[in-house]
Design a protein around this motif. Structure first.
Motif, PDB file in Angstrom:
ATOM      1  N   ARG A 140       0.876  -1.186   0.000  1.00  0.00           N
ATOM      2  CA  ARG A 140       0.000   0.000   0.000  1.00  0.00           C
ATOM      3  C   ARG A 140       0.909   1.230   0.000  1.00  0.00           C
ATOM      4  N   LEU A 141       0.878   1.963  -1.085  1.00  0.00           N
ATOM      5  CA  LEU A 141       1.785   3.101  -1.218  1.00  0.00           C
ATOM      6  C   LEU A 141       1.062   4.408  -0.934  1.00  0.00           C
ATOM      7  N   PRO A 142       1.632   5.256  -0.093  1.00  0.00           N
ATOM      8  CA  PRO A 142       1.034   6.568   0.187  1.00  0.00           C
ATOM      9  C   PRO A 142       1.015   7.425  -1.081  1.00  0.00           C
ATOM     10  N   ALA A 143       0.183   8.431  -1.069  1.00  0.00           N
ATOM     11  CA  ALA A 143       0.076   9.316  -2.240  1.00  0.00           C
ATOM     12  C   ALA A 143       1.365  10.114  -2.394  1.00  0.00           C
ATOM     13  N   TYR A 144       1.873  10.095  -3.586  1.00  0.00           N
ATOM     14  CA  TYR A 144       3.079  10.851  -3.904  1.00  0.00           C
ATOM     15  C   TYR A 144       2.909  12.320  -3.540  1.00  0.00           C
ATOM     16  N   ALA A 145       1.759  12.863  -3.892  1.00  0.00           N
ATOM     17  CA  ALA A 145       1.548  14.303  -3.715  1.00  0.00           C
ATOM     18  C   ALA A 145       1.659  14.726  -2.257  1.00  0.00           C
ATOM     19  N   ASP A 146       1.334  13.818  -1.351  1.00  0.00           N
ATOM     20  CA  ASP A 146       1.388  14.185   0.061  1.00  0.00           C
ATOM     21  C   ASP A 146       2.816  14.366   0.576  1.00  0.00           C
ATOM     22  N   PHE A 147       3.773  13.885  -0.180  1.00  0.00           N
ATOM     23  CA  PHE A 147       5.155  13.943   0.310  1.00  0.00           C
ATOM     24  C   PHE A 147       6.076  14.750  -0.595  1.00  0.00           C
ATOM     25  N   ALA A 148       5.567  15.069  -1.787  1.00  0.00           N
ATOM     26  CA  ALA A 148       6.391  15.840  -2.710  1.00  0.00           C
ATOM     27  C   ALA A 148       6.562  17.259  -2.174  1.00  0.00           C
ATOM     28  N   GLU A 196      13.789  25.797  -3.475  1.00  0.00           N
ATOM     29  CA  GLU A 196      13.809  25.082  -2.190  1.00  0.00           C
ATOM     30  C   GLU A 196      15.067  24.232  -2.097  1.00  0.00           C
ATOM     31  N   ARG A 197      15.557  24.092  -0.887  1.00  0.00           N
ATOM     32  CA  ARG A 197      16.667  23.143  -0.655  1.00  0.00           C
ATOM     33  C   ARG A 197      16.205  22.082   0.331  1.00  0.00           C
ATOM     34  N   VAL A 198      16.219  20.859  -0.103  1.00  0.00           N
ATOM     35  CA  VAL A 198      15.704  19.761   0.716  1.00  0.00           C
ATOM     36  C   VAL A 198      16.655  18.574   0.571  1.00  0.00           C
ATOM     37  N   SER A 199      16.850  17.856   1.658  1.00  0.00           N
ATOM     38  CA  SER A 199      17.602  16.605   1.552  1.00  0.00           C
ATOM     39  C   SER A 199      16.691  15.546   0.942  1.00  0.00           C
ATOM     40  N   PRO A 200      17.035  15.039  -0.220  1.00  0.00           N
ATOM     41  CA  PRO A 200      16.170  14.027  -0.856  1.00  0.00           C
ATOM     42  C   PRO A 200      15.955  12.808   0.030  1.00  0.00           C
ATOM     43  N   MET A 201      17.014  12.381   0.702  1.00  0.00           N
ATOM     44  CA  MET A 201      16.895  11.174   1.523  1.00  0.00           C
ATOM     45  C   MET A 201      16.024  11.449   2.748  1.00  0.00           C
ATOM     46  N   LEU A 202      16.179  12.613   3.328  1.00  0.00           N
ATOM     47  CA  LEU A 202      15.372  12.943   4.491  1.00  0.00           C
ATOM     48  C   LEU A 202      13.884  12.928   4.118  1.00  0.00           C
ATOM     49  N   ASN A 203      13.606  13.527   2.984  1.00  0.00           N
ATOM     50  CA  ASN A 203      12.216  13.568   2.533  1.00  0.00           C
ATOM     51  C   ASN A 203      11.696  12.162   2.234  1.00  0.00           C
ATOM     52  N   LEU A 204      12.559  11.369   1.609  1.00  0.00           N
ATOM     53  CA  LEU A 204      12.155   9.990   1.327  1.00  0.00           C
ATOM     54  C   LEU A 204      11.886   9.234   2.626  1.00  0.00           C
ATOM     55  N   GLY A 205      12.648   9.550   3.655  1.00  0.00           N
ATOM     56  CA  GLY A 205      12.438   8.898   4.949  1.00  0.00           C
ATOM     57  C   GLY A 205      11.004   9.089   5.441  1.00  0.00           C
ATOM     58  N   GLU A 237       5.694   6.378   6.223  1.00  0.00           N
ATOM     59  CA  GLU A 237       4.270   6.168   5.952  1.00  0.00           C
ATOM     60  C   GLU A 237       4.046   4.778   5.330  1.00  0.00           C
ATOM     61  N   ILE A 238       4.953   4.364   4.501  1.00  0.00           N
ATOM     62  CA  ILE A 238       4.839   3.002   3.944  1.00  0.00           C
ATOM     63  C   ILE A 238       4.844   1.979   5.074  1.00  0.00           C
ATOM     64  N   ILE A 239       5.724   2.187   6.024  1.00  0.00           N
ATOM     65  CA  ILE A 239       5.797   1.264   7.153  1.00  0.00           C
ATOM     66  C   ILE A 239       4.478   1.260   7.925  1.00  0.00           C
ATOM     67  N   ARG A 240       3.913   2.452   8.104  1.00  0.00           N
ATOM     68  CA  ARG A 240       2.648   2.538   8.833  1.00  0.00           C
ATOM     69  C   ARG A 240       1.550   1.758   8.110  1.00  0.00           C
ATOM     70  N   TYR A 284      12.063   6.358  12.172  1.00  0.00           N
ATOM     71  CA  TYR A 284      12.013   6.032  13.597  1.00  0.00           C
ATOM     72  C   TYR A 284      10.855   6.723  14.306  1.00  0.00           C
ATOM     73  N   GLY A 285      10.168   7.573  13.588  1.00  0.00           N
ATOM     74  CA  GLY A 285       8.940   8.126  14.143  1.00  0.00           C
ATOM     75  C   GLY A 285       7.836   7.076  14.245  1.00  0.00           C
ATOM     76  N   VAL A 286       7.931   6.043  13.426  1.00  0.00           N
ATOM     77  CA  VAL A 286       6.856   5.042  13.420  1.00  0.00           C
ATOM     78  C   VAL A 286       7.323   3.635  13.756  1.00  0.00           C
ATOM     79  N   THR A 287       8.633   3.429  13.810  1.00  0.00           N
ATOM     80  CA  THR A 287       9.097   2.066  14.074  1.00  0.00           C
ATOM     81  C   THR A 287      10.465   2.105  14.737  1.00  0.00           C
ATOM     82  N   ASP A 288      10.986   0.940  15.040  1.00  0.00           N
ATOM     83  CA  ASP A 288      12.271   0.844  15.718  1.00  0.00           C
ATOM     84  C   ASP A 288      13.191  -0.110  14.976  1.00  0.00           C
ATOM     85  N   LYS A 289      14.401  -0.155  15.477  1.00  0.00           N
ATOM     86  CA  LYS A 289      15.367  -1.111  14.971  1.00  0.00           C
ATOM     87  C   LYS A 289      15.256  -2.389  15.804  1.00  0.00           C
ATOM     88  N   VAL A 290      15.259  -3.504  15.127  1.00  0.00           N
ATOM     89  CA  VAL A 290      15.095  -4.784  15.820  1.00  0.00           C
ATOM     90  C   VAL A 290      16.372  -5.151  16.565  1.00  0.00           C
TER      91      VAL A 290
END
Ligand SMILES: Cc1ncc(C[n+]2csc(CCOP(=O)(O)OP(=O)(O)O)c2C)c(N)n1
Ligand SMILES: Cc1ncc(C[n+]2csc(CCOP(=O)(O)OP(=O)(O)O)c2C)c(N)n1
Ligand SMILES: [Mg+2]
Ligand SMILES: [Mg+2]
Lengths: 829, 829
Positions: free
Chosen positions: A405-413, A422-431, A436-439, A462-468
């Motif tokens: 189940r993939l979240p809407a692209y528009a909600d995160f773009a 704008e200056r944004v870290s691509p990886m941070l944004n992808l995180g 949301e995918i994890i959720r 890490y806002g939604v999950t942890d490291k095992v």
């Protein structure tokens, strides 16, 4: 043949009398051994109805006997246990060269004929089964994709245990019975894999039952584990966190004793596994709540360690039940049994006789009826339906696969008023998107990384999950818990192996890794790509989710590290594999990265390589544009170029500036801005490539551009200055057939580097904006020598920038803080 | 912070009172820590003579503090032991990111200034030392080639222990003190390396002292070894065959107790090492004679196991002595200390103050005099001259390197009356040569292989030496002994790591490996190539012997195995590295392989990749011709072509048939023979390439051909059909700039394969003789459509061959038994 004491070697058996049952196990074993030897040797006379003749024997004798009887033995016993317990097992064959065993058991279980109807359950079927093995136009000698029940080819040794753990993550009802060769156990990846228990959650994961196949030898040598003192071996395995049960076959002839011991050990192991799992599942061991890592530390369970899982050490002769001696030399129980114990069977009548005797020793007449069918008493010992290890859906993971189940692209773009504003870290944004995918997919998606998930800026997950983590958790720890979606271990091999196992059993995932160090798994990638290539050709293998690499901390963005961390060559490695299987994406900004991620997570049976920076960087494209750009994979960036495309415009630009990769794109856009300012008349076209395979010929790669499209983008005769993320030669390799290839000039990483600033790295490799602008001046014929002064200024700017880094230890602010807006404002002035 | 009992944590100290000495050790440690922190932070005010200001601090704070104080601690103690014992030590920094430690100690020992005279032993020198670190134009952040005393960059974690063992093989007087990060210990290669003791001969090899640096954390996570129960950890290490001595720092402030414990442990380890070595060296433990493997089995020592070598577990806080807490969060003793514990020092005055306090805590005024010189009492603690670990010649192996004594080529070359009249296995023949090399160089040459030396047909070496093995030897074993020149372990990582360590300390060797699986060490190759690239630029680093790969069992010759074993991509991987460093050889026969081997064994500072088949194959060139051919690296084979080169001959051939690799060469020669027979008028030129880099531009690679030479060989406009061993694109990549590139048509491996016959493999990838002949027909314009019938016959031949393999399970005898002589005889008829 053993030494010192073997404390667990004769385990207390279970209370029930085993004998009658074990006769069945033994019959199965003999049948499987017969079928295995038959596959290696026979092309005809499969039931030895007449005396064996040289013509019955294959011309080339190819295959590995040595490991096979041990595999068959284990398989037979697992079947008994499956019948007895109803437990679901997946069989993983570490010594995948023992392919005859897997095929034999699949045939005995009927699965083989269900899938391959031309190999029937009768004498004719047997003849086909034998002849096809290791035979031109037939089937491979290994536990290959063609082999029912296998997720592990095993040709390249070392990955069985990692695959097994990956397979049982989030499969609570599954046990992966994993045979590990004692030679295989010497490899690094296998040695690291034992520690996987520190990452296996008994609540939501299944279990792995390692069976160390201590047959004493590899190809030509004894093995370390077989020859160290047994007390030391037991310490080692206990040190790995296991409870080892040793089954030792002292006397190869004492077969029924071996059956008893092994059956008992297997029963004990299952009981121990269930005893471990039970309290985690009935709630008597509470899971640490994911949202309360601080509380977790105080929680009782935080102080616990990983459970002590059972395993089996199976010390048995290599080539067991095969020829004991050949030409006066011991074969059974030695390395000489590794491949084909009896050779030159055509020329040597003694060998032929020995082969016949060997085959007859399994008493085929007791195993097969007159029509060559397996006798009902034996066939009836196979588990039913999907419980058969050769038919388990876990080994054909596409059957179990559910779409993510993939979240809407528009909600995160990232919204952006204007390119680069704008200056944004691509990886941070992808995180954020991954969080949301994890959720949305709490049970079939995981992120794997070698202690780099935060370093690669994906920490939003890490806002939604942890490291095992199953070892002790301390108060100071953050985001560690017994359950979670992030797997972090300092082993690229484990990350890759776990993820492969996870995907092959029908789930989804991502491997995030430093770009340079993903080479550590080059060879594992190879094997997985080969697996996919073959699987795609098998209609019965259901497509599985793609293997997704998310590579960051890349060659152009090293800070704390240096030359050892600078290597963009994984792309080159990957593109050698079949075009159907591989894709390479170089998203230039946060939105394109997001669009790429969304796309690849929906693909099947592929390997997707995505490379992205983690530092804040300009967002070039607004959300919808970025999506279209990724869809196209390549596109002209009008905002960056200076082409007049209106009515009456000249047909072609003066120069094309191509770019692929985030840093090269930035440098290209900046170079174009410099050129536009100085040479407003110059018609520059900027072409950005996201999907690298677009550069290739449509005949060579399904994503390739037609020549017509390529010529339209890159012209037929204008100079092309191409700034590329990786080693420059790859761009030539991908485009050498294109019309305009002769005018293509590529800049990329040329293996120059050290610990320095990002812009200094660009300059070291001549991919910086000033150099790119110089390249344009040098290659646009119409400029002649008019730009000598500008060229000199560009050269001097490079030197000034370099000097600044030497003086100040950082890039000049006009470089690090450069924005397109300002650059264009100065142009407008 | 420890758990359960730590039985060896407080070892009985030595009898001598340690205190006064340990004050010196502590002063050294403080000095090294001060210099380390200074390198990470300061650009000015190196002795804190005035209050620290933001301007004194570097703009970018880059480096890794966390591991550094531990490294410094260990280093200081090793120095004390060196002084006390006279023992020679090599220091290997597993966590190579702790580069500040290595640089600091080298400066304290004076070595740094001896090598880099611009970094003096005074305040100005300190300023330079600090500023240059991790700084543009300065020095890398890791234990790089630039770092005196290092043979191990350590950026890519996992290879420290393997390098260490390689370094001590045949260096009986050396101990490699090897710090292993507890994170590093999670990697596969490191996990495998513990077993190296099974291959270390106490008689002729030195010792490795592993120091497991259990600082509890990696980048962002705790480590498995630090968090498992301590009893389990000890079992694990004992299971690896070690005697672990645990030193635990319970209280970071109790520094002197830590010194006492560590000094005692170190002393005990040295005593244990000497106790192990002594009997092997004084003759009280007899070596098993190399020429009597059978006798060996009955010998008492055959029943022994590897000695139990000591090691240290050093449990200490990550970032020890650094800031305890920052912004209210614990830093010392946590993963937060990994890189730069205090950030934003420019903007945050509190952080600045904390930095100053931290630096002052080392009491620099007690360490340095008014001129910034290290106080004499401390400087005097450094070992003298070459005994300094930063100055040891073992870490600059070229100093110790002696040329190999190479046997005469002519004595091993195969005489051949006529091209192709002899059939010889190139690898088997090379084995004879290697045997003689071993005889001539019994102390500084070894062969490494992952259980494949015999499989790769080098078994002739067992006529003169054995495989090293320290575990039990049984009567059935062959060629196993305590001492020997062949190292076999089922780990490509170990083979590579050992060999690298062996070479870096001034010896010679060869790694023989299946071609496909050498990808397992792709990343290790990368790091070694990078090391060489940088070393070559450092005048003080003496050249070392080249890293030689001998790859066999290659893509075209699989028998028992299949698709997983078919991958010729290592070449592609290798050619991305610096042209000065890498060479790739594809000798087409036994004599050229021999000549290549002789050549590469005399080279320095390179990586040589040699790929050769192991099956008997035609010897094309007589000894002297082969030598010339290898010297040239490329050449026209008149015997194979049909060019008329006499007076009045036409200027250019009709077609050039290029080939590189043994199987492609055979197919090319056979294709040319077919064409010659059918089309005697056709002028074919056959060009064979041994040294692949010859194809490249002389501007790109030192071995490259000039354009003029290339054009002469390949013409400016004739079709070129090129049959290549590997993935075809590489040939395009190497030649895309050449005049005639547009007419170049390459056949190679295109990722098609399975378990099948050699000729079927060639057909699957369309590199077979029939296809090559068809390619010629299709591309020589003058032939027009005249050869339609011949073309059809060629197509049909392919089909007939394929069908034969399906019917008979082997290649048709006219293919497998093909000889040039017969082919030419039939032409002559
Ligand atoms: C990584 C790797 N290196 C080398 C080989 C070549 N090889 C094939 S089988 C084998 C020996 C395997 O020994 P073991 O794991 O003990 O298996 P078994 O004895 O059960 O056959 C080797 C070295 C390989 N397959 N994979
Ligand atoms: C093979 C590899 N994977 C990942 C990294 C990234 N990395 C750099 S340091 C580090 C943690 C190292 O931890 P440890 O070995 O315990 O060293 P220490 O704690 O002494 O710094 C990691 C994961 C690396 N350098 N090498
Ligand atoms: Mg084995
Ligand atoms: Mg650590």
């Amino acid at each position: 043949m053993t030494d010192t004491q073997t404390p667990q070697s004769r385990l207390p058996g279970t209370a029930v009398p085993l004998e009658p049952e074990l006769d069945g196990v033994d019959a199965w074993w003999r049948a499987a051994n017969y079928l295995s030897a038959g596959q290696i040797y026979l092309r005809d006379n499969p039931l030895l109805r007449r005396p064996l003749e040289p013509a019955d024997v294959k011309a080339r004798l190819l295959g590995h006997w040595g490991t096979t009887p041990g595999l068959n033995f284990i398989y037979a016993h697992l079947n008994r246990l499956i019948n007895e317990s109803g437990q679901q097992f997946l069989f993983i064959t570490g010594p995948g060269h023992g392919g005859p065993a897997n095929v034999a058991n699949a045939w005995l279980e009927g699965t083989y004929s269900e899938i391959y109807s031309h190999v029937g359950l009768d004498e004719e079927g047997l003849r086909t089964l034998f002849k096809q093995f290791s035979y031109p136009g037939g089937v491979p000698s290994h536990a290959a994709p063609e082999t029912p029940g296998s997720i592990h080819e095993g040709g390249e040794l070392g990955y069985s245990l990692a695959h097994a753990y990956g397979a049982v993550f989030d499969n609570p009802d599954l046990i992966a019975a994993t045979v590990i060769g004692d030679g295989e156990a010497e490899t690094g990846p296998l040695a690291a894999s034992w520690h996987s228990n520190s990452f296996l959650d008994p609540a939501v994961d299944g279990a792995v039952l390692p069976i160390l196949h201590l047959n004493g030898y590899k190809i030509a040598n004894p093995t370390v584990l077989a020859r160290m003192p047994e007390a030391q071996l037991l310490k080692l395995l206990e040190g790995y966190g296991f409870h080892p049960h040793v089954v030792t076959v002292e006397d190869p002839a004492a077969v029924m004793a071996a059956h008893e011991d092994f059956a008992a050990a297997l029963g004990t192991c299952l009981a121990e596994i269930r005893a471990i799992q039970e309290p985690y599942r009935t709630g008597s061991k509470l899971a640490v709540p994911a949202d309360a890592p601080q509380a977790a530390a105080t929680h009782e369970r935080a102080q616990e360690h990983a459970p002590r899982w059972p395993m089996i050490v199976f010390r048995s002769p290599k080539g067991w039940t095969g020829p004991q001696t050949v030409d006066g030399k011991q074969v059974e129980g030695t390395w000489r049994a590794h491949q084909v114990p009896l050779s030159e069977v055509h020329e040597n009548p003694e060998h032929l006789a020995q082969l016949e005797e060997w085959l007859q020793s399994y008493r085929p007449e007791e195993l097969f009826d007159g029509a060559g069918r397996l006798r009902q008493e034996i066939a009836g010992l196979a588990p039913a339906g999907d419980a058969r290890m050769s038919a388990t859906p876990y080994a054909n993971g596409g059957h179990l696969l559910r779409d993510l189940r993939l979240p809407a692209y528009a909600d995160f773009a990232v919204e952006t008023a204007q390119p680069g504003s704008e200056r944004v870290s691509p990886m941070l944004n992808l995180g954020r998107y991954l969080a949301e995918i994890i959720r949305l997919n709490p049970e079939n998606f995981r992120i794997f990384g070698p202690d780099e998930t935060a370093s690669n800026r994906l920490q939003e997950v890490y806002g939604v999950t942890d490291k095992v983590w199953q070892q002790r958790i301390e108060a100071v720890d953050e985001h560690l818990a017994r359950s979670g979606r992030v797997m972090e271990v300092l082993s690229e091999h484990l990350c890759e192996g776990w993820l492969e196992g996870y995907l092959l059993t029908g789930r989804h995932g991502v491997f995030n890794c430093y770009e340079a160090f993903v080479h550590i798994v080059d060879s594992m990638f190879n094997q997985h790509a080969k697996w996919l290539k073959v699987s795609r050709e098998l209609s019965w293998r259901q497509p599985i989710a793609s293997l997704n690499y998310l590579l960051s901390s890349h060659v152009w963005q090293q800070d704390h590290n240096g030359f050892s961390h600078q290597d963009p060559g994984f792309i080159d490695h990957v593109v050698n594999k079949k075009a159907d299987v591989i894709r390479v994406y170089l998203p230039p900004d946060a939105n394109t990265l997001l669009a790429v991620a969304q796309h690849i997570l929906g693909t099947r049976n592929r390997v997707n390589v995505v490379i992205s920076g983690k530092q804040p960087a300009p967002v070039w494209l607004a959300p919808e544009e970025a999506k279209l750009h990724v869809k196209r994979g390549i596109g002209v960036w009008d905002f960056a170029g200076s082409e007049d495309t209106g009515p009456g415009a000249k047909p072609d630009p003066d120069v094309v500036m191509g770019c692929a990769g985030d840093v090269p794109t930035l440098e290209t856009v900046a170079a174009a801005a410099l050129l536009k300012e100085q040479l407003p008349e110059l018609r520059i076209r900027v072409v950005n490539v996201v999907d690298l395979m677009r550069l290739q010929d449509s005949a060579e790669h399904p994503h390739g551009l037609s020549d017509r499209d390529f010529d339209t983008l890159f012209t037929q005769d204008r100079p092309v200055i191409f700034a590329y993320h990786g080693y420059p030669w790859l761009i030539h390799r991908l485009t050498y057939r294109r019309t305009n290839h002769g005018n293509l000039h590529v800049r990329g990483y040329k293996e120059e580097g050290t610990t320095t600033t990002p812009f200094d790295m660009a300059m070291l490799n001549q991919i910086d904006r000033f150099q790119l602008a110089i390249d344009v001046l040098d290659r646009v014929p119409s400029l002649g020598s008019t730009q000598a002064g500008f060229r000199q200024w560009l050269q001097d700017e490079r030197e000034r920038c370099r000097q600044y880094t030497r003086d100040e230890g950082q890039d000049p602010p006009f470089i690090s803080g450069w924005t397109l807006e300002e650059a264009q404002r100065s142009t407008a002035d």
